[in-house]
Motif scaffolding. Sequence first.
Motif, PDB file in Angstrom:
ATOM      1  N   ASP A   8      -2.601  13.635  -5.969  1.00  9.48           N
ATOM      2  CA  ASP A   8      -2.101  12.785  -7.052  1.00  9.48           C
ATOM      3  C   ASP A   8      -1.409  11.577  -6.435  1.00  9.48           C
ATOM      4  O   ASP A   8      -0.337  11.726  -5.868  1.00  9.48           O
ATOM      5  CB  ASP A   8      -1.128  13.593  -7.917  1.00  9.48           C
ATOM      6  N   GLU A   9      -2.030  10.427  -6.501  1.00  2.00           N
ATOM      7  CA  GLU A   9      -1.467   9.202  -5.927  1.00  2.00           C
ATOM      8  C   GLU A   9      -0.976   9.423  -4.497  1.00  2.00           C
ATOM      9  O   GLU A   9       0.185   9.152  -4.196  1.00  2.00           O
ATOM     10  CB  GLU A   9      -0.278   8.719  -6.776  1.00  2.00           C
ATOM     11  N   PRO A  10      -1.832   9.884  -3.606  1.00  4.64           N
ATOM     12  CA  PRO A  10      -1.338  10.238  -2.267  1.00  4.64           C
ATOM     13  C   PRO A  10      -0.792   9.031  -1.509  1.00  4.64           C
ATOM     14  O   PRO A  10       0.006   9.188  -0.589  1.00  4.64           O
ATOM     15  CB  PRO A  10      -2.567  10.801  -1.569  1.00  4.64           C
ATOM     16  N   THR A  11      -1.217   7.828  -1.898  1.00  8.05           N
ATOM     17  CA  THR A  11      -0.742   6.651  -1.179  1.00  8.05           C
ATOM     18  C   THR A  11       0.299   5.885  -1.981  1.00  8.05           C
ATOM     19  O   THR A  11       0.761   4.831  -1.570  1.00  8.05           O
ATOM     20  CB  THR A  11      -1.917   5.704  -0.880  1.00  8.05           C
ATOM     21  N   GLY A  12       0.679   6.425  -3.128  1.00  9.05           N
ATOM     22  CA  GLY A  12       1.548   5.693  -4.051  1.00  9.05           C
ATOM     23  C   GLY A  12       2.903   5.316  -3.486  1.00  9.05           C
ATOM     24  O   GLY A  12       3.463   4.281  -3.819  1.00  9.05           O
ATOM     25  N   ASN A  13       3.449   6.166  -2.612  1.00  6.41           N
ATOM     26  CA  ASN A  13       4.768   5.884  -2.073  1.00  6.41           C
ATOM     27  C   ASN A  13       4.715   5.360  -0.635  1.00  6.41           C
ATOM     28  O   ASN A  13       5.697   5.433   0.084  1.00  6.41           O
ATOM     29  CB  ASN A  13       5.636   7.159  -2.080  1.00  6.41           C
ATOM     30  N   LEU A  14       3.544   4.873  -0.225  1.00  7.75           N
ATOM     31  CA  LEU A  14       3.392   4.439   1.163  1.00  7.75           C
ATOM     32  C   LEU A  14       3.027   2.959   1.213  1.00  7.75           C
ATOM     33  O   LEU A  14       2.434   2.418   0.278  1.00  7.75           O
ATOM     34  CB  LEU A  14       2.278   5.253   1.838  1.00  7.75           C
TER      35      LEU A  14
ATOM     36  N   SER B 108       0.775  -0.253   2.616  1.00  5.47           N
ATOM     37  CA  SER B 108      -0.681  -0.208   2.521  1.00  5.47           C
ATOM     38  C   SER B 108      -1.326   0.203   3.842  1.00  5.47           C
ATOM     39  O   SER B 108      -2.371   0.838   3.856  1.00  5.47           O
ATOM     40  CB  SER B 108      -1.232  -1.536   2.005  1.00  5.47           C
ATOM     41  N   LYS B 109      -0.687  -0.102   4.972  1.00  5.14           N
ATOM     42  CA  LYS B 109      -1.279   0.302   6.243  1.00  5.14           C
ATOM     43  C   LYS B 109      -1.246   1.828   6.401  1.00  5.14           C
ATOM     44  O   LYS B 109      -2.253   2.456   6.731  1.00  5.14           O
ATOM     45  CB  LYS B 109      -0.521  -0.357   7.395  1.00  5.14           C
ATOM     46  N   THR B 110      -0.074   2.414   6.122  1.00  9.08           N
ATOM     47  CA  THR B 110       0.032   3.869   6.182  1.00  9.08           C
ATOM     48  C   THR B 110      -0.899   4.513   5.177  1.00  9.08           C
ATOM     49  O   THR B 110      -1.513   5.540   5.447  1.00  9.08           O
ATOM     50  CB  THR B 110       1.480   4.315   5.887  1.00  9.08           C
ATOM     51  N   GLY B 111      -0.998   3.865   4.022  1.00 10.86           N
ATOM     52  CA  GLY B 111      -1.895   4.357   2.991  1.00 10.86           C
ATOM     53  C   GLY B 111      -3.319   4.448   3.495  1.00 10.86           C
ATOM     54  O   GLY B 111      -4.018   5.445   3.272  1.00 10.86           O
ATOM     55  N   GLU B 112      -3.733   3.403   4.229  1.00  4.75           N
ATOM     56  CA  GLU B 112      -5.094   3.403   4.771  1.00  4.75           C
ATOM     57  C   GLU B 112      -5.292   4.562   5.736  1.00  4.75           C
ATOM     58  O   GLU B 112      -6.351   5.199   5.747  1.00  4.75           O
ATOM     59  CB  GLU B 112      -5.370   2.082   5.495  1.00  4.75           C
TER      60      GLU B 112
ATOM     61  N   ASP C 279      -5.027   2.943  -6.386  1.00  4.55           N
ATOM     62  CA  ASP C 279      -5.130   2.218  -5.130  1.00  4.55           C
ATOM     63  C   ASP C 279      -6.608   1.890  -4.883  1.00  4.55           C
ATOM     64  O   ASP C 279      -7.422   2.782  -4.678  1.00  4.55           O
ATOM     65  CB  ASP C 279      -4.578   3.116  -4.010  1.00  4.55           C
ATOM     66  N   TYR C 280      -6.937   0.598  -4.924  1.00  4.01           N
ATOM     67  CA  TYR C 280      -8.349   0.222  -4.828  1.00  4.01           C
ATOM     68  C   TYR C 280      -8.962   0.517  -3.463  1.00  4.01           C
ATOM     69  O   TYR C 280     -10.174   0.550  -3.313  1.00  4.01           O
ATOM     70  CB  TYR C 280      -8.534  -1.252  -5.190  1.00  4.01           C
ATOM     71  N   LYS C 281      -8.091   0.720  -2.457  1.00  8.40           N
ATOM     72  CA  LYS C 281      -8.638   1.047  -1.138  1.00  8.40           C
ATOM     73  C   LYS C 281      -9.408   2.366  -1.173  1.00  8.40           C
ATOM     74  O   LYS C 281     -10.295   2.604  -0.378  1.00  8.40           O
ATOM     75  CB  LYS C 281      -7.491   1.162  -0.115  1.00  8.40           C
ATOM     76  N   MET C 282      -9.031   3.214  -2.121  1.00  9.73           N
ATOM     77  CA  MET C 282      -9.672   4.526  -2.267  1.00  9.73           C
ATOM     78  C   MET C 282     -11.141   4.395  -2.630  1.00  9.73           C
ATOM     79  O   MET C 282     -11.959   5.233  -2.284  1.00  9.73           O
ATOM     80  CB  MET C 282      -8.976   5.318  -3.362  1.00  9.73           C
ATOM     81  N   VAL C 283     -11.459   3.343  -3.374  1.00 12.88           N
ATOM     82  CA  VAL C 283     -12.814   3.192  -3.882  1.00 12.88           C
ATOM     83  C   VAL C 283     -13.815   3.180  -2.735  1.00 12.88           C
ATOM     84  O   VAL C 283     -14.890   3.767  -2.809  1.00 12.88           O
ATOM     85  CB  VAL C 283     -12.925   1.896  -4.711  1.00 12.88           C
ATOM     86  N   ASP C 284     -13.410   2.518  -1.653  1.00 11.26           N
ATOM     87  CA  ASP C 284     -14.294   2.374  -0.499  1.00 11.26           C
ATOM     88  C   ASP C 284     -14.811   3.693   0.046  1.00 11.26           C
ATOM     89  O   ASP C 284     -15.939   3.760   0.529  1.00 11.26           O
ATOM     90  CB  ASP C 284     -13.523   1.677   0.634  1.00 11.26           C
TER      91      ASP C 284
ATOM     92  N   ALA D 227      -3.741  -6.527  -4.198  1.00 15.35           N
ATOM     93  CA  ALA D 227      -2.799  -6.626  -3.088  1.00 15.35           C
ATOM     94  C   ALA D 227      -1.476  -7.221  -3.570  1.00 15.35           C
ATOM     95  O   ALA D 227      -0.394  -6.735  -3.232  1.00 15.35           O
ATOM     96  CB  ALA D 227      -3.387  -7.478  -1.969  1.00 15.35           C
ATOM     97  N   GLU D 228      -1.575  -8.252  -4.399  1.00 17.97           N
ATOM     98  CA  GLU D 228      -0.358  -8.838  -4.960  1.00 17.97           C
ATOM     99  C   GLU D 228       0.391  -7.824  -5.789  1.00 17.97           C
ATOM    100  O   GLU D 228       1.603  -7.673  -5.695  1.00 17.97           O
ATOM    101  CB  GLU D 228      -0.723 -10.018  -5.866  1.00 17.97           C
ATOM    102  N   HIS D 229      -0.390  -7.134  -6.596  1.00 19.28           N
ATOM    103  CA  HIS D 229       0.211  -6.122  -7.456  1.00 19.28           C
ATOM    104  C   HIS D 229       0.970  -5.089  -6.615  1.00 19.28           C
ATOM    105  O   HIS D 229       2.080  -4.704  -6.924  1.00 19.28           O
ATOM    106  CB  HIS D 229      -0.873  -5.439  -8.272  1.00 19.28           C
ATOM    107  N   LEU D 230       0.355  -4.693  -5.506  1.00 21.65           N
ATOM    108  CA  LEU D 230       0.975  -3.704  -4.625  1.00 21.65           C
ATOM    109  C   LEU D 230       2.268  -4.244  -4.033  1.00 21.65           C
ATOM    110  O   LEU D 230       3.293  -3.585  -4.023  1.00 21.65           O
ATOM    111  CB  LEU D 230       0.010  -3.322  -3.497  1.00 21.65           C
ATOM    112  N   ALA D 231       2.178  -5.498  -3.554  1.00 23.59           N
ATOM    113  CA  ALA D 231       3.345  -6.080  -2.910  1.00 23.59           C
ATOM    114  C   ALA D 231       4.501  -6.183  -3.901  1.00 23.59           C
ATOM    115  O   ALA D 231       5.653  -5.961  -3.567  1.00 23.59           O
ATOM    116  CB  ALA D 231       2.992  -7.461  -2.363  1.00 23.59           C
ATOM    117  N   GLY D 232       4.171  -6.508  -5.158  1.00 22.95           N
ATOM    118  CA  GLY D 232       5.221  -6.683  -6.161  1.00 22.95           C
ATOM    119  C   GLY D 232       5.748  -5.364  -6.686  1.00 22.95           C
ATOM    120  O   GLY D 232       6.934  -5.222  -6.948  1.00 22.95           O
ATOM    121  N   GLY D 233       4.857  -4.414  -6.842  1.00 20.79           N
ATOM    122  CA  GLY D 233       5.222  -3.225  -7.595  1.00 20.79           C
ATOM    123  C   GLY D 233       5.716  -2.052  -6.757  1.00 20.79           C
ATOM    124  O   GLY D 233       6.316  -1.133  -7.297  1.00 20.79           O
ATOM    125  N   GLU D 234       5.473  -2.087  -5.466  1.00 20.04           N
ATOM    126  CA  GLU D 234       5.817  -0.906  -4.684  1.00 20.04           C
ATOM    127  C   GLU D 234       7.225  -1.018  -4.104  1.00 20.04           C
ATOM    128  O   GLU D 234       7.645  -2.079  -3.669  1.00 20.04           O
ATOM    129  CB  GLU D 234       4.846  -0.734  -3.507  1.00 20.04           C
TER     130      GLU D 234
END
Lengths: 181, 254
Positions: free
Chosen positions: B172-178, B180-184, B207-212, B245-252
């Motif tokens: 469940d949102e495994p990268t949500g609290n990380l 973006s580099k750690t998330g990757e 996290d759109y990186k997951m789509v890949d 990416a902007e959304h991530l930078a602003g929201g996390e």
Amino acid sequence: MNSLKIRFWRSMITGAGIFLGIAFLCFSGSPILISLFQHTLVPGPDLNRQLWLVVMALLVCTVGIMNSMLMSVSERFREIGTMKCLGALNSLIVRLFLIEALFMGFVSSFGGWVLGFFAVFVVRWITLGWAGGVTSLTPGIIAGSLLLSVLIGGALTLIAALLPAQRAAQMPPAAALRTEV
Amino acid sequence: MSATEYIVRTKDVVKVFTLGEEKLRALDGVNVDIRRGEYISIMGPSGSGKSTLFNAIGGLDKPDSGSVFINDVDMAQLDAGELAYLRCHTIGYIFQTFNLITVMTALENVTLPTIFAGTPTDDGIARGMELLDIVGLGHRYHHKPSQLSGGQQQRVAIARSLANNPSIILADEPTGNLDSKTGEEIIALLRRLNKEQGVTIITATHDYKMVDVSDRVIWIRDGKVEKIENRADIQLSIGGMAGEAEHLAGGETG
């Protein structure tokens, strides 16, 4: 058992609540206990006053223990939720908490008894003197008060831990995990 | 165990939350079929019902109607003990908030599920060390979660989810609290486990990186499955990486 060791200070605070409650109960209950053993229990305003004191002590003790155990179990709701997600049986979780509570209850009650009885000892020595006050504390009285203190302390702790632990164990894990502390 | 066998199937799953007077249909008839060994992302905006679906699939919450089948077993038919067995042996969970037990070391956290499964202590510890090595934290086994970074904590959580060789990992949102580099790194690790160990991975994420890395993406909106896409078809539909990416930078935070 392991988690008592690692949560040493948190357990100490919870334990202190039980400890002081039992010490107070032991101290205020001792006059009645002693006259019971000496067969000098006579109804009268004096006895009523002492009984009142014991009831109050018991009440304070119950509320204190309940409060501290409830707190210490509910702040671990998330942990219970996590354990459930990892496949722990409800009964295992409840058992874990009960063992912990029982251990803590007995140890703290014993400590409380030591303090309470020591106070009785000192007070009687000062007010009644060595011969009159201290020597009349027979082994029977000592054992009786120890037994009562530990039993009451253990039972109260157990009940106070059982209720929230059982509730948490039966929640769906998602609900337990959502709990914020 | 043919390749097309469905490991998870949901049928008309409905979950209603009552917020005061209002009734919110968090899930409104969701039908999803997931094959063994797939890497699935459940995507959707916050409040779309991703996490609710995640909880329903994982048996963490009971749906109000409809059914969830894991290995063709209807979860609603299981009693508490059988559910616990399922959570213990078949499903591994990873959370946004890691949910490690803070007073235990990394190794103790990883071996905890093996204790619930009744594995002898020595085997459990050996298994725990092996898993910590797989996630690259073998040398930090005696550290408490508070001494580990977010990414490391999440890797411990991943090792923990694998402890009893589950066939499904739910994240469940495994990268949500990380960041973006750690998330990757976490995503790469999940992908590697999916490839090497053949576990089915189901993540709820925005996290759109997951789509890949996903084999298929399930898009959820307002409690309904909007569309299910294979990865090959998606490339065009995510022109918005920069926006994300902007959304991530602003929201996390954190």
